[in-house]
Motif scaffolding. Structure first.
Motif, PDB file in Angstrom:
ATOM      1  N   THR A 138      45.094  32.681  39.886  1.00  0.00           N
ATOM      2  CA  THR A 138      45.264  34.135  39.875  1.00  0.00           C
ATOM      3  C   THR A 138      45.155  34.672  38.454  1.00  0.00           C
ATOM      4  OG1 THR A 138      46.625  34.072  41.853  1.00  0.00           O
ATOM      5  CG2 THR A 138      46.849  36.024  40.448  1.00  0.00           C
ATOM      6  N   ILE A 139      45.796  34.006  37.506  1.00  0.00           N
ATOM      7  CA  ILE A 139      45.749  34.456  36.114  1.00  0.00           C
ATOM      8  C   ILE A 139      44.306  34.428  35.610  1.00  0.00           C
ATOM      9  CG2 ILE A 139      46.603  34.015  33.770  1.00  0.00           C
ATOM     10  CD1 ILE A 139      48.719  34.977  35.895  1.00  0.00           C
ATOM     11  N   ALA A 140      43.562  33.373  35.962  1.00  0.00           N
ATOM     12  CA  ALA A 140      42.157  33.269  35.540  1.00  0.00           C
ATOM     13  C   ALA A 140      41.291  34.319  36.231  1.00  0.00           C
ATOM     14  CB  ALA A 140      41.625  31.868  35.813  1.00  0.00           C
ATOM     15  N   ALA A 141      41.575  34.636  37.482  1.00  0.00           N
ATOM     16  CA  ALA A 141      40.810  35.669  38.184  1.00  0.00           C
ATOM     17  C   ALA A 141      41.000  37.029  37.509  1.00  0.00           C
ATOM     18  CB  ALA A 141      41.224  35.745  39.649  1.00  0.00           C
ATOM     19  N   ILE A 142      42.218  37.331  37.113  1.00  0.00           N
ATOM     20  CA  ILE A 142      42.500  38.605  36.437  1.00  0.00           C
ATOM     21  C   ILE A 142      41.831  38.624  35.061  1.00  0.00           C
ATOM     22  CG2 ILE A 142      44.331  40.034  35.424  1.00  0.00           C
ATOM     23  CD1 ILE A 142      46.168  38.885  37.737  1.00  0.00           C
ATOM     24  N   ALA A 143      42.053  37.576  34.285  1.00  0.00           N
ATOM     25  CA  ALA A 143      41.456  37.498  32.947  1.00  0.00           C
ATOM     26  C   ALA A 143      39.931  37.514  33.046  1.00  0.00           C
ATOM     27  CB  ALA A 143      41.935  36.239  32.220  1.00  0.00           C
ATOM     28  N   GLY A 144      39.391  36.836  34.039  1.00  0.00           N
ATOM     29  CA  GLY A 144      37.942  36.751  34.200  1.00  0.00           C
ATOM     30  C   GLY A 144      37.298  38.092  34.491  1.00  0.00           C
ATOM     31  N   GLY A 145      37.945  38.898  35.308  1.00  0.00           N
ATOM     32  CA  GLY A 145      37.401  40.227  35.604  1.00  0.00           C
ATOM     33  C   GLY A 145      37.292  41.083  34.352  1.00  0.00           C
TER      34      GLY A 145
END
Length: 182
Positions: A138-145
């Motif tokens: 989840t943290i990577a999905a947010i940072a990735g966006g």
């Protein structure tokens, strides 16, 4: 599961980070900050109507919208810190020693945003987000966006990622990017 199976599902006060994890298209498609906030509230309020969850989704949508508008990462951090009170001056190295797994938006989304704002590339943002541990997908999905809007996604990474997406969803993604670039 009960919410999903309900004949009339209603918001239930969720303070989780799920809304922020799924909000990137709003930041990509919005044509103003006001529209990003309005769309974020509309989409997030269906499942995550606690103020912490709503604000975190707004912050991510705004970060993406501003990054698309070529606002420097440092200015995005300053704007979000002033608006939401997030400690976005902290780098992943500052966060990592004390970070603990949580799905609470208030205790995970600012950290994800920091990973993106302090990154030098898309891959750097993802690696930093994963390095925090905990709810790393989840943290990577947010940072990735956010990192995509700041740095773009290298073609080799984008091509590899698209290979995991079913053809019907690839068409949706292509349509969304066509709208963004029109």
């Amino acid at each position: 599961a009960l919410w999903f199976m309900d004949d009339n599902p209603q918001p239930y006060g969720s303070w989780g980070n799920g809304a922020a994890m799924r909000i990137a298209p709003v930041g990509l498609l919005a044509s103003s900050s006001e529209e990003a906030i309005h769309w974020s509230d509309t989409v997030s309020g269906l499942t995550h109507n606690h103020p912490d969850a709503m604000h975190s989704a707004q912050a991510v949508a705004l970060a993406i919208f501003w990054a698309r508008s070529k606002t420097p990462a440092s200015e995005i951090g300053q704007r979000l810190s002033e608006r939401f009170g997030y400690a976005l001056h902290l780098t992943p190295d500052d966060i990592r020693p004390h970070y603990r797994r949580t799905e609470k938006a208030i205790d995970s989304v600012p950290q994800a945003i920091s990973c993106a704002l302090h990154s030098s590339s898309f891959e750097d943002a993802i690696r930093s987000a994963v390095s925090l541990g905990g709810d790393s997908d989840t943290i990577a999905a947010i940072a990735g966006g956010i990192a995509e809007a700041l740095h773009g996604i290298p073609n080799d990474i984008a091509k590899q990622g698209r290979a995991f997406i079913p053809p019907d969803m690839q068409r949706v993604l292509q349509s969304m990017y066509a709208e963004v670039h029109s």
